[in-house]
Design an enzyme around this catalytic site. Structure first.
Site, PDB file in Angstrom:
ATOM      1  N   LYS A  89       0.836  -1.200   0.000  1.00 44.87           N
ATOM      2  CA  LYS A  89       0.000   0.000   0.000  1.00 44.87           C
ATOM      3  C   LYS A  89       0.872   1.251   0.000  1.00 44.87           C
ATOM      4  O   LYS A  89       2.014   1.216   0.456  1.00 44.87           O
ATOM      5  CB  LYS A  89      -0.867   0.021   1.272  1.00 44.87           C
ATOM      6  CG  LYS A  89      -1.976  -1.013   1.302  1.00 44.87           C
ATOM      7  CD  LYS A  89      -2.800  -0.907   2.576  1.00 44.87           C
ATOM      8  CE  LYS A  89      -3.912  -1.931   2.614  1.00 44.87           C
ATOM      9  NZ  LYS A  89      -4.937  -1.730   1.573  1.00 44.87           N
ATOM     10  N   ARG A 121     -10.366 -11.508   1.922  1.00 47.98           N
ATOM     11  CA  ARG A 121     -11.203 -12.588   1.396  1.00 47.98           C
ATOM     12  C   ARG A 121     -10.483 -13.935   1.499  1.00 47.98           C
ATOM     13  O   ARG A 121     -11.124 -14.978   1.619  1.00 47.98           O
ATOM     14  CB  ARG A 121     -11.629 -12.258  -0.040  1.00 47.98           C
ATOM     15  CG  ARG A 121     -10.489 -12.062  -0.979  1.00 47.98           C
ATOM     16  CD  ARG A 121     -10.885 -11.310  -2.245  1.00 47.98           C
ATOM     17  NE  ARG A 121     -10.923  -9.862  -2.059  1.00 47.98           N
ATOM     18  CZ  ARG A 121     -11.235  -8.993  -3.014  1.00 47.98           C
ATOM     19  NH1 ARG A 121     -11.563  -9.417  -4.221  1.00 47.98           N
ATOM     20  NH2 ARG A 121     -11.235  -7.704  -2.776  1.00 47.98           N
TER      21      ARG A 121
END
Ligand code: BES
Ligand code: MN
Ligand code: ZN
Length: 497
Positions: free
Chosen positions: A279, A353
């Site tokens: 990120k 996920r």
């Protein structure tokens, strides 16, 4: 903190450090305010005429009013009468409670819950009042060298009619439990990622089980997680020196313990750097909040354990860090989930996920009545809904409606989002059964559709809390959402039996 009802009919005689009464904009007085206005020969209406506009989230303190025993009357603004709702009521209680905490008052009385408003009962208003009071006592000081001063407030009374005493008491008890659960979730969220590690979450779960006899826990370590073949979860964890844990909490009621459980599943990324798909540096610290789904499971467990529930509940938390290293997932890696499905990891930052899918497969073993997972899953959900509503995705209309009703009741809003099968095409991989990211567009939905592949065998809902679990900027801090929603939902299921 003592929370109780006060049913004396004569408000003017109430001896307390502060007595909260509501006033609407346009100078409409609540009936409590009217009583005090008459006793004080118009002192309240005079203030309304001269200076206090009674906007929502405002208050004014009046001291030593003639004919009134309370040391202070706190006029709390309720905004326009025709717009008054459960949210403004909660905000008004919060306004009053925060003032009392800040002013170091120790015993106070609120009449605010006695004002009727649509979509609520005295019970839910009392719940909101207690939630606001307990919430107002939350102070983060765990990592400050100087601890916050102890809070003086220890006696909150809710003024209600004699006939409604029991209803109000029940609401206060609910709100007290909820407030403590929510504060617990906030603390876990706010703790720094070098303190609140996966191991730390496991210890907190164990401490909870020790505190409440109805709660038991198992904290599975890496070897046991390997034995369960949670290949997707483990692939995320393996980039970090911090070992993963898988937490299984059980709430078993004294009666009705054989009923099908409700399973709560939380994403517990105690830090999400993105991994190799790292990120940007800006605000990366906020990725300590990537375990707020897990925190909501622990907070809800604290609330139900304290309050009691006639329904078994399971809590599952997959906790790890997502870090870049030579042992981390690489874009292009293919991993095998517990369900047997192979997943191409096209972006290592879509890790939530990956940890959730294995926990959701694990949930099948409980033959659940319903499974609800909470996750700070996608930035796309924040783009879609901002910071007010959590995104709600479900494969079951009844469950979705029950959660929406609970969200309304709890002032913890959620908004239904689509997960129809047509979006599944966006998750196609040339080399595995499914890709872990979708083609551009509908990012919150494609993430939910990925999870849906693992939840076909039970009623399931996914709450994307990326925009609602914490506040940024100068008020940076965890909100404790969606503990209120989950607690309301579980209470509703409780009484449905
Ligand atoms: N934890 C993040 C989601 C997130 C980002 C929550 C910002 C709150 C604020 C999640 O693991 C993530 O990184 N998701 C990616 C998915 C993408 C790579 C498909 C995202 O949303 O950018
Ligand atoms: Mn990520
Ligand atoms: Zn994440």
């Amino acid at each position: 903190m003592q929370l109780s009802t006060l049913t004396t009919p004569s408000l003017t005689d109430v001896e307390t450090a502060a007595l909260a009464v509501g006033v609407f904009a346009d100078q409409a007085l609540s009936s409590a305010a009217q009583t005090l206005d008459e006793a004080s020969q118009g002192a309240i209406s005079a203030v309304l005429e001269s200076e206090f506009k009674a906007k929502a989230k405002s208050h004014i303190v009046l001291r030593n009013l003639p004919g009134i025993a309370a040391q202070r009357v706190v006029l709390v603004g309720l905004g326009k009468k025709e717009k008054y709702n459960t949210k403004t009521h909660y905000e008004a209680e919060n306004q009053f409670a925060k003032y009392c905490v800040g002013a170091n008052l120790d015993d106070v009385v609120s009449t605010l819950a006695s004002i009727d408003c649509a979509g609520s009962s005295l019970r839910t208003r009392a719940r909101a009042a207690a939630q606001a009071v307990i919430g107002s006592t939350y102070r983060y000081d765990a990592t400050l060298s100087k601890k916050a001063d102890p809070i003086a407030l220890n006696d909150f009374k809710l003024w209600a009619a004699q006939t409604q005493d029991a209803e109000a008491e029940a609401g206060l008890r609910e709100g007290h439990a909820l407030g403590e659960g929510q504060n617990f979730a906030r603390l876990l969220g706010d703790l720094p990622p070098n303190v609140c590690t996966p191991t730390y979450l496991g210890e907190q779960a164990k401490a909870l089980a020790k505190e409440f006899p109805e709660v038991s826990v198992e904290v599975l370590e890496k070897k046991q997680i390997e034995a369960l073949k949670m290949g997707a979860f483990l692939s995320v964890a393996k980039g970090s020196a911090q070992p993963p844990v898988f937490i299984e909490l059980k709430y078993t009621p004294a009666e009705n313990s054989d009923a099908a459980p409700i399973v709560l599943v939380g994403k517990g990324l105690t830090f999400d750097s993105g991994g190799i798909s790292i990120k940007p540096a800006n605000n990366m610290d906020e990725m300590k909040y990537d375990m707020c789904g897990a925190a909501s499971v622990l907070g809800t467990f604290r609330a139900i354990a304290r309050h009691g529930l006639n329904r078994p509940v399971i809590g599952l938390i997959a906790a790890c860090e997502n870090m870049p290293s030579s042992t981390a997932n690489k874009p292009g890696d293919i991993v095998t989930a517990k369900s047997g499905l192979t997943i191409e990891v096209l972006n290592t930052d879509a890790e939530g996920r990956l940890v959730l899918c294995d926990a959701l497969t694990y949930a099948e073993r409980f033959n659940p009545a319903a499974v609800v997972n909470m996750a700070t899953l996608t930035g796309a959900c924040v783009v879609a809904l901002g910071h007010h509503n959590s995104g709600l995705f479900s494969n079951n209309e009844q469950l979705q409606n029950e959660l929406l009703e609970a969200a309304r009741e709890a002032n913890d809003p959620a908004w239904p989002m689509p997960i129809d099968d047509t979006y599944q095409e966006q998750l196609k991989s040339n080399f595995a059964d499914v890709a872990n990211i979708g083609t551009p567009g509908a990012g919150a939905t494609t993430a939910a559709c990925f999870l849906a592949r693992f939840t076909e065998n039970y009623p399931w809902a996914h709450l994307d809390i990326a925009g609602t679990a914490w506040d940024s900027g100068s008020n940076k801090g965890a909100t404790g959402r969606p503990v209120p929603l989950l607690f309301s939902y579980l209470l509703d299921q409780n009484s449905a039996d």
